[in-house]
Design an enzyme around this catalytic site. Structure first.
Site, PDB file in Angstrom:
ATOM      1  N   ASP A 185       0.812  -1.226   0.000  1.00  9.21           N
ATOM      2  CA  ASP A 185       0.000   0.000   0.000  1.00  9.21           C
ATOM      3  C   ASP A 185       0.842   1.270   0.000  1.00  9.21           C
ATOM      4  OD1 ASP A 185      -2.294  -1.582   0.102  1.00  9.21           O
ATOM      5  OD2 ASP A 185      -2.264  -1.637   2.298  1.00  9.21           O
ATOM      6  N   LYS A 190       1.920   2.236  -5.066  1.00 12.12           N
ATOM      7  CA  LYS A 190       2.464   1.690  -6.321  1.00 12.12           C
ATOM      8  C   LYS A 190       1.556   2.031  -7.499  1.00 12.12           C
ATOM      9  CE  LYS A 190       2.358  -2.359  -4.385  1.00 12.12           C
ATOM     10  NZ  LYS A 190       2.080  -2.005  -2.970  1.00 12.12           N
ATOM     11  N   GLY A 194      -4.615  -4.035  -3.881  1.00 14.32           N
ATOM     12  CA  GLY A 194      -5.573  -2.975  -4.178  1.00 14.32           C
ATOM     13  C   GLY A 194      -4.771  -1.739  -4.525  1.00 14.32           C
ATOM     14  N   HIS A 195      -4.735  -1.387  -5.786  1.00 18.27           N
ATOM     15  CA  HIS A 195      -3.901  -0.272  -6.248  1.00 18.27           C
ATOM     16  C   HIS A 195      -4.802   0.881  -6.692  1.00 18.27           C
ATOM     17  CE1 HIS A 195      -0.407  -3.244  -7.227  1.00 18.27           C
ATOM     18  NE2 HIS A 195      -0.763  -3.263  -5.964  1.00 18.27           N
ATOM     19  N   GLN A 253       1.924  -6.023  -3.322  1.00 17.53           N
ATOM     20  CA  GLN A 253       2.368  -6.161  -1.937  1.00 17.53           C
ATOM     21  C   GLN A 253       3.671  -5.365  -1.722  1.00 17.53           C
ATOM     22  OE1 GLN A 253       1.311  -9.492  -3.556  1.00 17.53           O
ATOM     23  NE2 GLN A 253      -0.606  -8.521  -3.015  1.00 17.53           N
TER      24      GLN A 253
HETATM   25  P1  GDP Z   1      -0.728   0.488  -3.538  1.00 17.41           P
HETATM   26  O1  GDP Z   1      -1.357  -0.788  -3.087  1.00 17.41           O
HETATM   27  O2  GDP Z   1       0.741   0.511  -3.269  1.00 17.41           O
HETATM   28  O3  GDP Z   1      -1.044   0.860  -4.952  1.00 17.41           O
HETATM   29  O4  GDP Z   1      -1.361   1.632  -2.612  1.00 17.41           O
HETATM   30  P2  GDP Z   1      -2.923   1.806  -2.219  1.00 17.41           P
HETATM   31  O5  GDP Z   1      -3.665   2.309  -3.376  1.00 17.41           O
HETATM   32  O6  GDP Z   1      -3.414   0.573  -1.540  1.00 17.41           O
HETATM   33  O7  GDP Z   1      -2.814   2.892  -1.076  1.00 17.41           O
HETATM   34  C1  GDP Z   1      -2.254   4.145  -1.309  1.00 17.41           C
HETATM   35  C2  GDP Z   1      -3.310   5.198  -0.964  1.00 17.41           C
HETATM   36  O8  GDP Z   1      -2.668   6.458  -0.846  1.00 17.41           O
HETATM   37  C3  GDP Z   1      -4.357   5.383  -2.040  1.00 17.41           C
HETATM   38  O9  GDP Z   1      -5.555   5.760  -1.433  1.00 17.41           O
HETATM   39  C4  GDP Z   1      -3.799   6.520  -2.887  1.00 17.41           C
HETATM   40  O10 GDP Z   1      -4.807   7.257  -3.574  1.00 17.41           O
HETATM   41  C5  GDP Z   1      -3.163   7.380  -1.827  1.00 17.41           C
HETATM   42  N1  GDP Z   1      -1.980   8.165  -2.240  1.00 17.41           N
HETATM   43  C6  GDP Z   1      -0.985   7.821  -3.095  1.00 17.41           C
HETATM   44  N2  GDP Z   1      -0.041   8.774  -3.113  1.00 17.41           N
HETATM   45  C7  GDP Z   1      -0.439   9.736  -2.240  1.00 17.41           C
HETATM   46  C8  GDP Z   1       0.129  10.966  -1.789  1.00 17.41           C
HETATM   47  O11 GDP Z   1       1.220  11.375  -2.171  1.00 17.41           O
HETATM   48  N3  GDP Z   1      -0.589  11.674  -0.858  1.00 17.41           N
HETATM   49  C9  GDP Z   1      -1.791  11.251  -0.376  1.00 17.41           C
HETATM   50  N4  GDP Z   1      -2.404  12.009   0.529  1.00 17.41           N
HETATM   51  N5  GDP Z   1      -2.357  10.100  -0.787  1.00 17.41           N
HETATM   52  C10 GDP Z   1      -1.682   9.341  -1.689  1.00 17.41           C
HETATM   53  P1  IMO Z   2      -0.955  -4.065  -2.321  1.00 16.70           P
HETATM   54  O1  IMO Z   2      -0.502  -4.607  -3.643  1.00 16.70           O
HETATM   55  C1  IMO Z   2      -0.949  -4.588   2.025  1.00 16.70           C
HETATM   56  C2  IMO Z   2      -1.062  -8.708   3.525  1.00 16.70           C
HETATM   57  C3  IMO Z   2      -2.320  -9.141   4.261  1.00 16.70           C
HETATM   58  C4  IMO Z   2      -1.728 -10.145   5.244  1.00 16.70           C
HETATM   59  C5  IMO Z   2      -0.641 -10.810   4.421  1.00 16.70           C
HETATM   60  C6  IMO Z   2      -1.037 -12.134   3.809  1.00 16.70           C
HETATM   61  O2  IMO Z   2      -2.225  -3.333  -2.354  1.00 16.70           O
HETATM   62  O3  IMO Z   2       0.154  -3.331  -1.661  1.00 16.70           O
HETATM   63  P2  IMO Z   2      -2.607 -12.799   1.754  1.00 16.70           P
HETATM   64  O4  IMO Z   2      -4.061 -12.570   1.531  1.00 16.70           O
HETATM   65  O5  IMO Z   2      -1.720 -12.223   0.699  1.00 16.70           O
HETATM   66  O6  IMO Z   2      -2.275 -14.231   2.049  1.00 16.70           O
HETATM   67  O7  IMO Z   2      -2.286 -11.999   3.133  1.00 16.70           O
HETATM   68  O8  IMO Z   2      -0.294  -9.901   3.387  1.00 16.70           O
HETATM   69  N1  IMO Z   2      -1.292  -8.151   2.162  1.00 16.70           N
HETATM   70  C7  IMO Z   2      -1.207  -6.858   1.865  1.00 16.70           C
HETATM   71  N2  IMO Z   2      -0.987  -5.782   2.654  1.00 16.70           N
HETATM   72  N3  IMO Z   2      -1.064  -4.426   0.690  1.00 16.70           N
HETATM   73  C8  IMO Z   2      -1.263  -5.495  -0.119  1.00 16.70           C
HETATM   74  O9  IMO Z   2      -1.266  -5.393  -1.464  1.00 16.70           O
HETATM   75  C9  IMO Z   2      -1.381  -6.771   0.469  1.00 16.70           C
HETATM   76  N4  IMO Z   2      -1.589  -8.015  -0.014  1.00 16.70           N
HETATM   77  C10 IMO Z   2      -1.527  -8.848   1.033  1.00 16.70           C
HETATM   78  O10 IMO Z   2      -2.926  -8.049   4.915  1.00 16.70           O
HETATM   79  O11 IMO Z   2      -1.098  -9.452   6.299  1.00 16.70           O
HETATM   80 MG    MG Z   3      -2.903  -1.456  -1.854  1.00 20.23          MG
END
Ligand code: GDP
Ligand code: IMO
Ligand code: MG
Length: 427
Positions: A14, A17, A41-42, A226
């Protein structure tokens, strides 16, 4: 000359990416997912619209951009179709013209999900905190050589016999160990058939396409899922996911040769978060942690679970630099730190009486590590519209410099808000 970049989460997932992939995608021919599944979840935010990608590469937000799902991904056909419909409902056009999926990718079956959830329940307080999507059990079957590959969808009698064989073991577990009902192969076939029928047209030889691109000097962007410290081998085992999330996974999970990966960008938040169980030395179980969660909107993109929040852990980052061979950093969510009087960076741990610069290797050793902090001045200004380094407060620049010094690589991208445009690219 061909240029292939890998985007890697440098923490526990999270990191943002999706945002970075989306921002870079316009300069690439193809965007590839090579591991993980719909545990990811991106998020991509463009001009007030937000898209969440779980299985489908974030590059699809660019009309016409070709995207691949590689052999290293585990794919739930029903979840794939739901995502396809959700994104189509938001106006994204996803067809075999812009999305191709490897026949070698493994399929998440209904029994994988049931086993994932049943196992977690039976672990009680020692649960991993998985997403319950069947990711682990699917990778287990792949390694046990009883997995079902997407190619099997093209041969219904073969698919039937493979599921039938797998069910002998799965039903013994589900009924015998977890007190659940046995599954029937016919019911499973019926459940997945509409989804597999929709997926078949997307199957393609992506290795072949990547090779052709390479010969033409094309550009491929690999979208890691991840994060490094959730890696099955190098993460905080057993509190990890079941795939290789580090840069090597881009090669094994897509079929590209490792030497063709030219740059590896590690994405880090300006602080640290983690979802699920497992050690987290810099976690803040206080008002400062709550503030990061609220300001940063730190709730799971897919599961909605509150993310655990803490200070930036540079020991974790140092390890990510060497495990992935990071060439640079992209730092996200710097804006979330605005308004703090001071900010902390963990530069080392005290572990068994010693000062250490890299995570301990013993299982759960991280749980016994005490962070050593450097306190830096904070900044008050809202930086959400800063479009150059000069427009950042000097203390924010000093914060970035400190992290660059610790990691020994430059931070070339600084993100100051969720939108595609809220990004500083250093020359
Ligand atoms: P990922 O799994 O690595 O793609 O990240 P996620 O989407 O799960 O979580 C990142 C969250 O931070 C999302 O809600 C993005 O919209 C938000 N985000 C990304 N970059 C920034 C930033 O520079 N500032 C803020 N405030 N939010 C950001
Ligand atoms: P993105 O790509 C954050 C974590 C789960 C749990 C562990 C194992 O959005 O960064 P699983 O279901 O993969 O067997 O769970 O890994 N986990 C993540 N945490 N971001 C993710 O993906 C994750 N995908 C799995 O919360 O701790
Ligand atoms: Mg994510």
């Amino acid at each position: 000359m061909s240029m292939n970049i890998v985007i890697i989460g440098a923490q526990w997932g999270d990191e943002g990416k999706g945002k970075v992939v989306d921002m870079l995608a316009q300069d690439f021919d193809v965007v590839v997912r090579s591991q993980g599944g719909n545990n990811a979840g991106h998020t991509v935010a463009v001009d007030g619209k937000t898209y969440v990608f779980s299985l489908i590469p974030s590059g699809i937000a660019h009309p016409g951009k070709r995207c691949f799902i590689g052999n290293g991904v585990v794919l739930d056909p029903v979840a794939f179709c739901l995502e396809l419909d959700r994104l189509s409902g938001q106006g994204l056009r996803i067809t075999p013209h812009n999305l191709a999926i490897s026949r070698k990718a493994h399929m998440i079956m209904p029994y994988h999900k049931l086993l994932d959830q049943a196992r977690e329940k039976s672990r009680g307080t020692s649960k991993i905190g998985t997403t319950g999507r069947g990711i682990g059990p699917c990778y287990e079957d792949k390694a046990a050589r009883i997995g079902i590959r997407l190619a099997d969808m093209e041969n219904e009698s073969l698919l039937y016999s493979k599921i039938e064989m797998a069910l002998k073991e799965k039903n013994a577990l589900l009924a015998g160990l977890y007190g659940q009902q046995c599954l029937r192969v016919e019911d499973i076939m019926e459940e997945i058939r509409p989804a597999t029928a929709r997926m078949i047209p997307f199957l393609a030889d992506i290795q072949d396409e990547m090779e052709e691109l390479w010969k033409k000097g094309g550009k491929i962007l690999f979208e890691g899922a991840q994060g490094t410290h959730l890696d099955i081998d190098h993460g905080t085992y057993p509190f990890v996911t079941s795939s290789n999330t580090i840069s090597g996974g881009a090669a094994t999970g897509s079929g590209i040769a490792p030497w063709k990966l030219t740059r590896i960008i590690g994405i880090t938040k300006a602080y640290t978060t983690r979802v699920g169980s497992g050690p987290f030395p810099t976690e803040l179980n206080d008002a400062a942690g709550d503030r990061l969660r609220e300001q940063g909107g730190e709730f799971g993109t897919i599961t909605g679970r509150p993310r655990r929040c803490g200070w930036l852990d540079a020991v974790v980052l140092r390890e990510s630099v060497r495990l992935n061979g990071l060439t640079e950093i992209a730092m996200t969510k710097l804006d979330v730190l605005s308004g703090m009087d001071s900010v902390n960076i963990c530069t080392a741990y005290v572990y068994k009486g010693q000062h250490i610069l890299y995570p301990p290797q013993e299982e759960n050793g991280l749980a016994e590590a005490t962070p050593v902090y450097d306190e830096l001045p904070g900044w008050k200004d809202n930086i959400g519209s800063a479009d150059s380094m000069e427009k950042l407060p000097s203390s924010a620049r000093a914060y970035i410099r400190k992290i660059e010094d610790i990691c020994g690589i430059p931070a070339k991208i600084i993100s100051v808000g969720p939108d595609r445009k809220q990004t500083i690219i250093k020359s």
